[in-house]
Write an enzyme that holds these catalytic residues in place. Structure first.
Site, PDB file in Angstrom:
ATOM      1  N   TYR A 154       0.983  -1.196   0.036  1.00  0.00           N
ATOM      2  CA  TYR A 154      -0.053  -0.023   0.144  1.00  0.00           C
ATOM      3  C   TYR A 154       0.740   1.149  -0.072  1.00  0.00           C
ATOM      4  O   TYR A 154       1.913   1.512   0.724  1.00  0.00           O
ATOM      5  CB  TYR A 154      -0.801  -0.068   1.211  1.00  0.00           C
ATOM      6  N   ASP A 172       9.093   2.467  -0.270  1.00  0.00           N
ATOM      7  CA  ASP A 172       8.137   3.161   0.507  1.00  0.00           C
ATOM      8  C   ASP A 172       8.311   2.864   2.159  1.00  0.00           C
ATOM      9  O   ASP A 172       8.093   1.794   2.643  1.00  0.00           O
ATOM     10  CB  ASP A 172       6.760   2.660   0.008  1.00  0.00           C
ATOM     11  N   LYS A 210       4.297   8.799   8.810  1.00  0.00           N
ATOM     12  CA  LYS A 210       4.078   8.021  10.214  1.00  0.00           C
ATOM     13  C   LYS A 210       5.202   8.771  11.414  1.00  0.00           C
ATOM     14  O   LYS A 210       4.910   9.617  11.516  1.00  0.00           O
ATOM     15  CB  LYS A 210       3.929   6.535   9.942  1.00  0.00           C
TER      16      LYS A 210
END
Ligand SMILES: *Cc1c(COP(=O)(O)O)cnc(C)c1O
Length: 419
Positions: A138, A233, A261
């Site tokens: 994702y 990522d 994050k």
């Protein structure tokens, strides 16, 4: 009217991000009123040991004094200016100082934005159009990468998303994770058109699926051979699995890296970094446009700086210890209960699959997600908040202790007895 009914009346599904809705495990989400250390407290003041950690954005523990002080002090000086600030420079220097592959970094407000910019930059810098993404990884909800995108989408059981045209995904090639041959084949067919390959170096959005030995090295070699950019990522793994993220852990040098994050210390901040010659294609130096009103926001940079400063080598050693304790404890619980399960761990990350071995999205889907839902609710009743979907990852934070983990393992044992 309950809070959830009020939410449902005015917010689609009652939530502002789908995974919060408990769609995969059933039932209604609790509403958090406050959090401290390893715990969340709901609006009825029930306490939950938290392994979601704001989906990986929190690492020091909730309401850590260093982060709170930094945010309060920044807020007292104004919350946004629209001019450069020293905090942006300091955070960029901290990131580049920790991650060898990053010479320059652009700060944005979400991981989605960082991934979107990375794809545009890769296309602009290479003059090529196609991107490879891996099934079950994702990268946020940008149109071109919402193909076999794991996590929230897997939870909803959607093949991709409505509202995305075939044209938008025509240049996206989806390959299975941990399958070098599939990548070789994609490059054999489209090599000179492929701008970039995006990968979660430790896949954490289809449950936790570590890369097999040699997989990331092979991706690096293939991309180099074909002149395509390798984009890591590290929105989850960055500053969470090791000082320099997964690339530091595995010793791989990607061309571009996406952060989010942890780097924002619990505030909306993400980033994109890499080789200077690639990054300089971004506006205002280059012709690849990218902008953001709140990019590099002073509250977010203050929280990010305060967080990174506390993440030294001993912090990661501690997190690995806690994750190992949790993973081994859960494994033992399932063996003792006669429940077939596969507890995965990579550095500080832990995953639970009910069923056999998992190496990619297809095998992750074969896991018994109904059983995960039962396990989740058993733990929740006992005051332990695991991710509300079997396609997610479990996080310990620095506020967790071995005592807290022991309590969680005891709750898991009590739950597993009824699985
Ligand atoms: C969460 C996540 C994103 C998206 O970040 P947002 O801030 O939610 O937009 C991208 N990539 C990975 C690996 C993620 O886990």
């Amino acid at each position: 009217m309950s809070l959830f009914e009020r939410a449902e009346a005015r917010i689609p599904g009652g939530v502002n991000s789908p995974v919060r809705a408990f769609g995969s495990v059933g039932g209604q989400p609790f509403f958090t009123a406050r959090a401290r250390g390893a715990y969340l407290y709901d609006t009825d003041n029930k306490r939950y040991t938290d392994y979601v950690q704001s989906w990986g954005a929190v690492i020091l523990g909730h309401a850590h004094p260093a982060a709170v002080d930094a945010i309060q002090q920044a807020a007292s000086l104004g919350t946004s200016y629209g001019t450069p600030t020293e905090g942006e420079v300091e955070l960029a220097e901290l990131i580049c100082g920790r991650v060898r592959s990053i010479e320059k970094v652009r700060l944005v407000s979400s991981g989605t934005e960082a991934a979107m910019t990375a794809v545009r930059l890769a296309r602009g810098a290479t003059g090529r159009s196609k991107v490879i993404k891996l099934a079950g990884c994702y990268h946020g909800h940008l149109d071109s990468l919402l193909v076999a995108a794991g996590s929230g989408l897997a939870t909803l059981g959607l093949p991709g998303s409505a509202g995305i045209t075939e044209g938008t995904v025509a240049d996206t090639i989806a390959c299975p994770y941990n399958d070098v041959l599939a990548i070789e084949e994609a490059f054999a067919l489209h090599g000179s058109d492929i701008a970039a390959l995006l990968v979660e170096p430790i896949a954490a959005n289809m449950g936790l699926v570590p890369p097999q030995d040699g997989y990331l090295e092979a991706l690096r070699a293939i991309c180099s051979r074909h002149g395509a950019l390798l984009i890591f990522d590290e929105v989850i793994t960055g500053f969470r699995v090791a000082r320099a993220g997964a690339q530091g852990l595995f010793g791989i040098v990607p061309d571009l890296t996406i952060f989010g994050k942890v780097v924002g210390g619990g505030l909306p901040l993400a980033g994109l970094g890499g080789r200077a010659d690639i990054m300089d294609h971004l506006a205002p130096l280059g012709s690849v446009y990218q902008a953001g009103t709140l990019s590099g926001n002073p509250l977010a940079t203050a929280a990010g700086i305060a967080t990174l400063k506390l993440l030294d080598d001993s912090a990661y050693e501690r997190l690995v210890d806690l994750a190992t304790h949790l993973a081994e404890g859960l494994s033992d619980v399932f063996v003792n209960a006669g429940v077939q399960a596969n507890v995965t761990r990579s550095a500080t990350l832990v995953g639970v699959f009910f069923g056999g071995a998992v190496s990619d999205y297809e095998s992750a889907k074969q896991a018994d997600h109904a059983r995960y839902a039962k396990f989740f609710h058993g733990l929740l009743e006992r005051g332990v908040f695991f991710a509300p979907s079997g396609y997610e990852t479990l996080f310990c934070g620095l506020a967790h202790t071995h005592e807290v983990i022991e309590e969680t393992i005891a709750a898991a044992a009590a739950t597993a007895a009824n699985l």
